[in-house]
Design a protein around this motif. Sequence first.
Motif: not given
Length: 125
Positions: A10-13, A17-21, A65-66, A94-96
């Motif tokens: 459900q990753f769109v941003e 995604l980069l921050a999570a990785l 979505v990714y 990060h989104a929240a």
Amino acid sequence: MSHISRYKTQFVEKRYLLAALRDMGFEPEEGDLKVQSVRGEELAVEIRVQPRLSYPIGFRKTKGVYEIVADWFGVMGVKPEEFKRQLAQRYAYHAAREQLEAQGFALVEESNEAGQIRLLLRRIG
């Protein structure tokens, strides 16, 4: 038959995604990249991470979505289900945070116990 698996997310941003990785200890590469299978098959990706002594894990945007793409037979030291779960958790974090801070909330306290992240935020007057 291809060894490269594709997992929908459900990753769109991209920034989340980069921050999570990065939170997970990876150094993501961006651009026109490829992931390779143990059989030598290649698939184009936009983002790629390279686990230590392993085949890479890639991400490509499909229909907004990714998706995660990798040959899990060649990915060492990373379990697919655990990887997806942790990535989704860090992405949501990060989104929240960004969305709440944009609404005027400030982080007061953060804890991470037993795999659960708890945030205490207060609205700035």
